[in-house]
Motif scaffolding. Structure first.
Motif, PDB file in Angstrom:
ATOM      1  N   LYS A  17       1.344  -1.395   0.042  1.00  0.00           N
ATOM      2  CA  LYS A  17       0.145  -0.684  -0.244  1.00  0.00           C
ATOM      3  C   LYS A  17       0.531   1.096   0.101  1.00  0.00           C
ATOM      4  O   LYS A  17       1.671   1.334   1.166  1.00  0.00           O
ATOM      5  N   ARG A  18       0.833   1.951  -0.738  1.00  0.00           N
ATOM      6  CA  ARG A  18       1.279   3.123  -1.028  1.00  0.00           C
ATOM      7  C   ARG A  18       0.490   4.229  -0.495  1.00  0.00           C
ATOM      8  O   ARG A  18      -1.053   4.636  -0.674  1.00  0.00           O
ATOM      9  N   LYS A  19       1.303   5.845  -0.196  1.00  0.00           N
ATOM     10  CA  LYS A  19       0.374   7.465   0.400  1.00  0.00           C
ATOM     11  C   LYS A  19      -0.099   7.619  -1.257  1.00  0.00           C
ATOM     12  O   LYS A  19       0.732   7.643  -2.085  1.00  0.00           O
ATOM     13  N   ALA A  20      -1.260   8.082  -1.166  1.00  0.00           N
ATOM     14  CA  ALA A  20      -2.470   8.520  -2.006  1.00  0.00           C
ATOM     15  C   ALA A  20      -1.580   9.843  -2.707  1.00  0.00           C
ATOM     16  O   ALA A  20      -0.794  10.514  -1.928  1.00  0.00           O
ATOM     17  N   LEU A  21      -1.591   9.964  -4.120  1.00  0.00           N
ATOM     18  CA  LEU A  21      -1.177  11.197  -5.156  1.00  0.00           C
ATOM     19  C   LEU A  21      -2.040  11.530  -5.590  1.00  0.00           C
ATOM     20  O   LEU A  21      -3.238  11.120  -5.819  1.00  0.00           O
TER      21      LEU A  21
ATOM     22  N   ASN B 254       7.697   5.069 -14.783  1.00  0.00           N
ATOM     23  CA  ASN B 254       5.908   4.435 -14.067  1.00  0.00           C
ATOM     24  C   ASN B 254       6.672   2.580 -13.584  1.00  0.00           C
ATOM     25  O   ASN B 254       5.428   2.160 -12.864  1.00  0.00           O
ATOM     26  N   GLY B 255       7.957   2.174 -13.568  1.00  0.00           N
ATOM     27  CA  GLY B 255       7.813   1.042 -12.779  1.00  0.00           C
ATOM     28  C   GLY B 255       7.857   1.202 -11.584  1.00  0.00           C
ATOM     29  O   GLY B 255       8.239   0.064 -10.816  1.00  0.00           O
ATOM     30  N   ASN B 256       8.304   2.665 -11.458  1.00  0.00           N
ATOM     31  CA  ASN B 256       8.178   2.758  -9.272  1.00  0.00           C
ATOM     32  C   ASN B 256       7.808   4.655  -9.292  1.00  0.00           C
ATOM     33  O   ASN B 256       8.429   5.550  -9.825  1.00  0.00           O
ATOM     34  N   PRO B 257       6.370   4.120  -9.430  1.00  0.00           N
ATOM     35  CA  PRO B 257       5.487   5.199  -9.393  1.00  0.00           C
ATOM     36  C   PRO B 257       5.538   6.373  -8.637  1.00  0.00           C
ATOM     37  O   PRO B 257       5.235   7.594  -8.484  1.00  0.00           O
ATOM     38  N   THR B 258       6.235   6.121  -6.943  1.00  0.00           N
ATOM     39  CA  THR B 258       6.094   6.951  -5.927  1.00  0.00           C
ATOM     40  C   THR B 258       7.545   7.773  -6.165  1.00  0.00           C
ATOM     41  O   THR B 258       7.651   8.414  -5.463  1.00  0.00           O
ATOM     42  N   GLU B 259       8.827   7.301  -7.266  1.00  0.00           N
ATOM     43  CA  GLU B 259       9.515   7.615  -7.178  1.00  0.00           C
ATOM     44  C   GLU B 259       9.701   8.801  -8.021  1.00  0.00           C
ATOM     45  O   GLU B 259       9.640   9.055  -9.170  1.00  0.00           O
TER      46      GLU B 259
ATOM     47  N   ALA C 133       6.265  17.720  -4.003  1.00  0.00           N
ATOM     48  CA  ALA C 133       6.098  15.910  -4.803  1.00  0.00           C
ATOM     49  C   ALA C 133       6.316  15.243  -3.807  1.00  0.00           C
ATOM     50  O   ALA C 133       5.800  14.173  -3.735  1.00  0.00           O
ATOM     51  N   THR C 134       7.221  15.655  -2.769  1.00  0.00           N
ATOM     52  CA  THR C 134       6.715  14.994  -0.906  1.00  0.00           C
ATOM     53  C   THR C 134       5.952  15.000  -0.675  1.00  0.00           C
ATOM     54  O   THR C 134       5.170  13.678   0.311  1.00  0.00           O
ATOM     55  N   ASP C 135       5.071  15.711  -0.505  1.00  0.00           N
ATOM     56  CA  ASP C 135       3.345  16.152   0.380  1.00  0.00           C
ATOM     57  C   ASP C 135       2.133  15.384  -0.567  1.00  0.00           C
ATOM     58  O   ASP C 135       1.194  14.827   0.492  1.00  0.00           O
ATOM     59  N   GLN C 136       2.626  14.962  -2.116  1.00  0.00           N
ATOM     60  CA  GLN C 136       1.874  14.155  -2.402  1.00  0.00           C
ATOM     61  C   GLN C 136       2.205  12.217  -2.167  1.00  0.00           C
ATOM     62  O   GLN C 136       1.599  11.772  -2.802  1.00  0.00           O
ATOM     63  N   GLY C 137       3.557  11.973  -1.822  1.00  0.00           N
ATOM     64  CA  GLY C 137       4.021  11.264  -1.114  1.00  0.00           C
ATOM     65  C   GLY C 137       5.287  10.256  -2.427  1.00  0.00           C
ATOM     66  O   GLY C 137       5.161   9.475  -2.401  1.00  0.00           O
ATOM     67  N   PHE C 138       5.692  11.224  -3.171  1.00  0.00           N
ATOM     68  CA  PHE C 138       6.614  10.576  -3.725  1.00  0.00           C
ATOM     69  C   PHE C 138       7.746  10.683  -2.777  1.00  0.00           C
ATOM     70  O   PHE C 138       7.911  11.338  -1.908  1.00  0.00           O
TER      71      PHE C 138
END
Length: 452
Positions: free
Chosen positions: A3-7, A228-233, A444-449
């Protein structure tokens, strides 16, 4: 699945913003009801076969879709013009968020693909046979629709960038047409001196985000690293040496009074360009249809196209600004069929020619770009110059592609805000670049990246 933080999909305007669902991959097809197949703006030629819905705004689309439907007895396209740009994206985003009402295929500009991608709104077309079409498109266009191991759209057209210039003004004042940015600045000085400041070499628009991105790419900057292989980075690079070189160059021209600062896409800019205030426009091939349409254009003006000036003439770098794609949405009833339709819509030569002659498109097919039909086309307004052969064809074939932001609108808004401050003299170009870097990283960090 982790589970990842919502973006936040802030690649849209505020009205478009939606929260992404944290633990959904979002890149598969099916599951949605899709757009209505009863509101087609075209005629369905064959009954009782699968129908693929398509939202697009090209001028040639009505004829192109009719040609497709007439030549296919196994599938039909139901086309709707859902608006252009922000209007279309608002409707598409709303449909994706509500999980109902999106088309099978949507026209999306290259720089907005990642914004829909992080929303989980696009199908990975590599899972549905798109790779077999790869060699049909230019290298740069294919990279622009790819992320990680996935391919998320079919390229249609491109916007290779050149320099539109007033040949009569350069000739009148004995100024060579610049081929490097150093020569461009020198030509600006000569024009300023020769005309008493009445004619400027060009314009640096605070809201010229597409142009600025192309200029950053040309200087070797990599503004965003997103896969998109690492969509939170995400990697963000806006205060590196290459980026600062671009910002400092243009703000210096502003400070010296060599370029104007009119907002792009305004009557003020159009009047200034058409009336001889500006001697050049660093714009893509598609701008050729705008220049002849300016009201109050200066009588006797002679426009021509030249390659974009280079930082190093011995190692030219070509860039792109604009162009659209056909993406298959996550609500597609049959992603494989939608992929095939999107990939083959412009395959027939008849439809390619409609795209060029009716749609005004610079298609992303090397076969078309290199054809006699395309290269030998004269443009009467530009003195019969074969602009595709001399300028924009070579630029398109040499373009290598870029990676765009997954939150385009926020990036564009912040870039405009800070460059406006630098233009106004409230901060230096370097300070604007540094503040833009901080702003984007914070957002970006505020949105979960996670920052790379």
């Amino acid at each position: 699945m982790t589970k990842r933080k919502a973006l936040l999909a802030a690649g849209m305007t505020t009205a478009l913003a939606v929260t992404l669902i944290g633990c959904t991959s979002g890149n598969g097809g099916g599951g949605g009801s899709g757009a209505s197949k009863t509101n087609c703006q075209n005629e369905i030629k064959v009954q009782d076969v699968p129908v693929v819905t398509y939202w697009g705004w090209f001028e040639d689309t009505a004829q192109t879709v009719d040609n497709f439907n007439e030549s296919h007895d196994d599938v039909q396209i139901c086309w709707t013009n859902a608006g252009q740009g922000a209007d279309a994206y608002t409707k598409l985003s709303t449909s994706l968020q509500s999980k109902s009402g999106a088309p099978d295929i949507a026209q999306i500009e290259y720089d907005w693909l990642n914004s829909f991608l992080i929303q989980g709104g696009l199908v990975n077309m590599a899972e549905h046979g798109i790779e077999e079409y790869k060699d049909s498109f230019t290298e740069g266009a294919w990279r622009d629709v790819s992320s990680g191991d996935g391919v998320y759209a079919v390229p249609v057209d491109l916007g290779p960038v050149g320099m539109w210039y007033r040949a009569d003004l350069f000739e009148e004042h004995g100024i060579p047409v610049p081929t490097t940015w150093e020569e461009y600045a020198a030509a600006g000085e000569q024009l300023n001196e020769a005309t008493g400041g009445e004619t400027l070499i060009g314009n640096f628009a605070p809201n010229g985000a597409g142009q600025h991105y192309a200029l950053l790419d040309q200087a070797g900057a990599v503004p965003f690293e997103f896969d998109n292989g690492n969509p939170t980075e995400i990697g963000i690079n806006h205060n590196d040496e290459a980026s600062k070189k671009v910002y400092e160059y243009w703000i210096d021209l502003v400070d010296r009074g060599l370029v104007g600062t009119d907002q792009a896409w305004t009557s003020e800019f159009n009047t200034a360009l058409g009336g001889g205030r500006y001697a050049t426009a660093i714009y893509p091939v598609w701008y050729n249809i705008h220049i002849p349409a300016f009201e109050g254009a200066e009588e006797g003006a002679e426009w021509r196209a030249a390659p974009i000036p280079q930082w190093d003439g011995s190692e030219p770098k070509q860039v792109n600004w604009g162009g659209s794609t056909l993406a298959v949405t996550a609500q597609a009833e049959d992603p494989a069929l939608a992929t095939k339709v999107a990939a083959e819509l412009y395959e027939p030569q008849e439809n390619k020619e409609l795209g060029v002659e009716v749609g005004g498109l610079f298609l992303a097919y090397p076969e078309m770009i290199e054809s006699d039909y395309f290269q030998d086309r004269p443009y009467e307004f530009y003195g019969g110059q074969q602009i595709n052969k001399e300028v924009f064809g070579p630029a398109a074939l040499a373009y290598e592609g870029v990676t765009f932001s997954p939150f385009s609108q926020y990036y564009y808004d912040e870039s405009q805000r800070l460059l406006s401050e630098a233009i106004a003299g409230n901060m230096s170009a370097t300070e604007a670049a540094d503040e833009l870097q901080v702003s984007l990283e914070t957002y970006a960090t505020d949105q979960g990246f996670t920052l790379k």
